[in-house]
Design an enzyme around this catalytic site. Structure first.
Site, PDB file in Angstrom:
ATOM      1  N   ASN A 151       0.822  -1.210   0.000  1.00 15.80           N
ATOM      2  CA  ASN A 151       0.000   0.000   0.000  1.00 15.80           C
ATOM      3  C   ASN A 151       0.857   1.262   0.000  1.00 15.80           C
ATOM      4  O   ASN A 151       1.796   1.392   0.783  1.00 15.80           O
ATOM      5  CB  ASN A 151      -0.931   0.003   1.209  1.00 15.80           C
ATOM      6  CG  ASN A 151      -1.839   1.227   1.219  1.00 15.80           C
ATOM      7  OD1 ASN A 151      -1.659   2.122   2.026  1.00 15.80           O
ATOM      8  ND2 ASN A 151      -2.793   1.263   0.312  1.00 15.80           N
ATOM      9  N   GLU A 186      -3.858  15.652  -5.730  1.00 16.06           N
ATOM     10  CA  GLU A 186      -2.794  15.324  -6.684  1.00 16.06           C
ATOM     11  C   GLU A 186      -3.317  15.299  -8.114  1.00 16.06           C
ATOM     12  O   GLU A 186      -2.600  15.655  -9.061  1.00 16.06           O
ATOM     13  CB  GLU A 186      -2.163  13.973  -6.309  1.00 16.06           C
ATOM     14  CG  GLU A 186      -2.970  12.730  -6.680  1.00 16.06           C
ATOM     15  CD  GLU A 186      -4.322  12.625  -6.012  1.00 16.06           C
ATOM     16  OE1 GLU A 186      -5.273  12.158  -6.674  1.00 16.06           O
ATOM     17  OE2 GLU A 186      -4.439  13.015  -4.831  1.00 16.06           O
ATOM     18  N   ASP A 187      -4.585  14.907  -8.278  1.00 15.60           N
ATOM     19  CA  ASP A 187      -5.156  14.870  -9.625  1.00 15.60           C
ATOM     20  C   ASP A 187      -5.410  16.272 -10.155  1.00 15.60           C
ATOM     21  O   ASP A 187      -5.268  16.524 -11.349  1.00 15.60           O
ATOM     22  CB  ASP A 187      -6.440  14.037  -9.657  1.00 15.60           C
ATOM     23  CG  ASP A 187      -7.421  14.388  -8.555  1.00 15.60           C
ATOM     24  OD1 ASP A 187      -7.079  15.198  -7.667  1.00 15.60           O
ATOM     25  OD2 ASP A 187      -8.540  13.835  -8.570  1.00 15.60           O
ATOM     26  N   ASP A 204     -10.910   5.023 -11.845  1.00 11.29           N
ATOM     27  CA  ASP A 204     -10.931   4.618 -10.439  1.00 11.29           C
ATOM     28  C   ASP A 204     -11.706   3.313 -10.302  1.00 11.29           C
ATOM     29  O   ASP A 204     -12.721   3.095 -10.966  1.00 11.29           O
ATOM     30  CB  ASP A 204     -11.573   5.706  -9.576  1.00 11.29           C
ATOM     31  CG  ASP A 204     -10.601   6.837  -9.263  1.00 11.29           C
ATOM     32  OD1 ASP A 204      -9.442   6.768  -9.717  1.00 11.29           O
ATOM     33  OD2 ASP A 204     -11.002   7.785  -8.565  1.00 11.29           O
ATOM     34  N   ARG A 223     -19.288   5.653  -2.624  1.00  6.56           N
ATOM     35  CA  ARG A 223     -19.221   4.407  -1.855  1.00  6.56           C
ATOM     36  C   ARG A 223     -19.885   4.575  -0.492  1.00  6.56           C
ATOM     37  O   ARG A 223     -19.695   5.594   0.180  1.00  6.56           O
ATOM     38  CB  ARG A 223     -17.759   3.983  -1.665  1.00  6.56           C
ATOM     39  CG  ARG A 223     -17.110   3.548  -2.953  1.00  6.56           C
ATOM     40  CD  ARG A 223     -15.671   3.121  -2.756  1.00  6.56           C
ATOM     41  NE  ARG A 223     -15.526   2.002  -1.827  1.00  6.56           N
ATOM     42  CZ  ARG A 223     -14.532   1.122  -1.859  1.00  6.56           C
ATOM     43  NH1 ARG A 223     -13.598   1.230  -2.802  1.00  6.56           N
ATOM     44  NH2 ARG A 223     -14.444   0.159  -0.985  1.00  6.56           N
TER      45      ARG A 223
END
Length: 409
Positions: free
Chosen positions: A73, A182-183, A97, A211
């Site tokens: 991870n 970050e995107d 994603d 989700r």
């Protein structure tokens, strides 16, 4: 035998993605683009819920070429995306994603759009599933646009089609030091460097899934990470865009989307230490980038709150937030024969507070909702005159080009 280069590499970063991953992979398998033209690089980022096994099973049965990479991870989406990008061989790359899914014709339509127009980035219409998607940029399909003349700056997620050669030429990768945003950094840089951006607005290419378990590949983290994200994006704009109106237009995004929410209703629930820390984190950003060009592009309550942040006036900010939270309406104050409208939020006209009246001045897009306000006729004339001059200059430039009409003849 030479293997043909795939049109698009789909990079899937997956962390604890079950059971959402099942529908995500099914949407890839259902693409109308020829499977021989699709490559999938799936990176399991240390999942323990069967995500890796699900990816392996998909790779064994899928009609397209699938590579599965399993790693420890990394803590966020940047690492898996960078690993996938480094292995990609497609002409284009799309970051998917693991909890979201594609429309069946998404890749076919986006690749066709990029090929048709020679653009480096393609945005496909997004719809939300138990989640609110961005909306303002889907008004019409655009063969070619840029970040200044459209609303694409308000969708900076990574789920776009990027020309891979373009990314490699500029050495573009996701910043692995950022835990959120970050995107936004990656996509804004792509917008600024791209030779054109296309928008597919007439077909839903991407379904953004909310989700119920809260396990997204990005860990939400503390409010301090939001300031890290804003600092990085503002720094990028400072490096790539000279000072002036163009930079101001783009600076609206980090101020409005990343900084301002920290000084919304949540600020009233914050204790004194968090309030003080937020103002300390905001201060260097306000000192460096807050200016009149950015301020005038905001609604009055947005501008006022950020101005109070810039002044370090938490006491006045709390008054404004309580006023807004109570759903109170500011009294409209008309001046100069109705051509100027001020919205009297708390501390308007107060010498003790010292907030300039101009902070409360509504721009035309906000003022037009209030009876009695009218456009300044001189300003309207000047704007119309400037538009006419620009249109005429544009016609002259077009006819002056080779093959452009009378001038060419």
């Amino acid at each position: 035998m030479t293997v043909a280069q795939p049109d698009v590499t789909v990079v899937i970063g997956a962390y604890e993605a079950m059971p959402y991953l099942v529908e995500c992979l099914a949407s890839v398998e259902a693409q109308t683009l020829d499977p021989a033209r699709i490559e999938v690089i799936a990176v399991d980022d240390g999942s323990r819920d069967g995500t890796g096994d699900c990816l392996e099973e998909f790779a064994a049965r899928a009609p397209m070429d699938v590579t599965v990479i399993r790693q420890a991870n990394s803590g966020g989406p940047s690492g898996p995306r960078n690993v996938g990008l480094s292995k990609a061989t497609g002409r284009y790359v799309f970051f998917l994603d693991a909890d979201d899914r594609l429309g069946a014709e998404a890749l076919e339509r986006m690749v066709a759009m990029a090929d048709k127009n020679g653009t480096d980035v393609v945005l496909g219409r997004v719809e939300g599933v138990n989640r609110t998607p961005p909306r303002s940029m889907w008004g019409e399909t655009l063969d070619r646009t840029d970040v200044y003349s459209s609303n694409i700056k308000f969708t900076l997620s990574a789920q776009k089609l990027f020309r891979r050669e373009f990314l490699e030429r500029h050495g573009m990768r996701f910043d692995e030091s950022l835990w959120t945003g970050e995107d936004a950094l990656f996509t804004m840089e792509a917008y600024l460097r791209a030779d054109g951006v296309s928008v597919v607005a007439d077909y839903t290419c991407y379904y953004l899934v909310g989700r119920s378990d809260g396990k997204h590949v990005t860990k939400s983290g503390s409010y301090t990470l939001r300031f890290d994200s804003a600092r990085a994006l503002m720094g990028l704009l400072e490096r790539l865009v000279p000072p002036g109106p163009k930079r101001d237009v783009l600076m609206v995004r980090p101020f409005l989307v990343t900084v301002l929410p920290q000084f919304g209703p949540v600020f009233l629930r914050n204790d004194e230490e968090i309030r003080r820390t937020k103002l300390e984190l905001a201060k260097p950003l306000m000192d460096a980038y807050w200016n009149e060009g950015v301020a005038q592009r905001l609604l009055v309550h947005e501008r006022l709150r950020l101005e109070l942040v810039a002044r370090g006036r938490a006491d006045l900010l709390v008054d404004v937030l309580e006023f807004i939270q109570a759903k109170s309406k500011p009294a409209p104050v008309l001046k100069k024969r109705g051509t100027q409208l001020y919205l009297a939020y708390p501390h308007y006209g107060s010498p003790e507070a010292g907030v300039p009246d101009r902070i409360y001045l509504a721009e035309p897009r906000e003022a037009k909702a209030y009876p009695g306000w009218r456009k300044n006729p001189t300003e309207t004339f000047l704007r119309g005159f400037v538009r006419k001059v620009r249109r005429k200059a544009s016609r002259v430039r077009r006819t002056a080009r080779p093959g452009g009409g009378a001038a060419a003849a």
